[in-house]
Design an enzyme around this catalytic site. Structure first.
Site, PDB file in Angstrom:
ATOM      1  N   GLY A 105      24.522   6.670 -19.383  1.00 52.52           N
ATOM      2  CA  GLY A 105      24.686   8.092 -19.105  1.00 52.52           C
ATOM      3  C   GLY A 105      23.507   8.933 -19.546  1.00 52.52           C
ATOM      4  O   GLY A 105      23.545  10.154 -19.423  1.00 52.52           O
ATOM      5  N   CYS A 106      22.466   8.289 -20.045  1.00 53.34           N
ATOM      6  CA  CYS A 106      21.265   9.008 -20.464  1.00 53.34           C
ATOM      7  C   CYS A 106      20.157   8.749 -19.447  1.00 53.34           C
ATOM      8  O   CYS A 106      20.024   7.642 -18.938  1.00 53.34           O
ATOM      9  CB  CYS A 106      20.810   8.532 -21.842  1.00 53.34           C
ATOM     10  SG  CYS A 106      22.011   8.845 -23.144  1.00 53.34           S
ATOM     11  N   ALA A 107      19.372   9.763 -19.163  1.00 57.90           N
ATOM     12  CA  ALA A 107      18.267   9.620 -18.216  1.00 57.90           C
ATOM     13  C   ALA A 107      17.183   8.701 -18.777  1.00 57.90           C
ATOM     14  O   ALA A 107      16.519   7.989 -18.038  1.00 57.90           O
ATOM     15  CB  ALA A 107      17.684  10.980 -17.868  1.00 57.90           C
TER      16      ALA A 107
END
Length: 136
Positions: free
Chosen positions: A49-51
């Site tokens: 869920g993190c870029a």
């Protein structure tokens, strides 16, 4: 209910006039943090869920929560450093009581991070809460 080390950050932010100075402070906090050993940068510690690439490694000491973290993005390393100041050393049940959105809101993060960074920050908080709940 914030940790004393997080309160210090809140106080420091109050003395900084603009977000650029605060942004630099967050980055410096990340740079000062010990890097996570490569051996701990594994799928089990990766935060989805993190870029950017983010890893959080929990360390449970009795009933107290500690964690190490790392990222390939300097601002995200700084956000991890902030989360460590917010959560590190708390008793496991206390981790679940922290209102991270309200505490981080005191720093003005939501309105100054991109939506991708905000989503990543929420993903890191959720991982911390999950890790604490699993070990409580």
């Amino acid at each position: 209910m914030a940790q004393p080390q997080f309160e210090e950050v809140v106080e420091d932010f109050e003395f900084l006039d603009d977000w650029e100075d605060r942004y630099r402070m967050v980055i410096e906090m990340g740079k000062a943090m010990e890097p996570l050993p490569d051996a701990l940068k594994v799928p089990a510690t990766k935060v989805d869920g993190c870029a950017s690439q983010v890893w959080l490694h929990p360390q449970i000491d009795g009933d107290h929560f500690h964690f190490q973290g790392d990222s390939d993005a300097v601002i995200v390393r700084g956000l991890i450093a902030l989360l460590r100041r917010l959560y590190d050393g708390l008793a496991l049940p206390e981790v679940l009581k922290v209102d991270a959105k309200a505490e981080l809101g005191r720093l003005g993060l939501e309105e100054n991070l991109s939506s991708q960074r905000s989503n990543g920050l929420r993903a890191m908080i959720e991982r911390i809460r999950t890790l604490a709940a699993e070990n409580a």
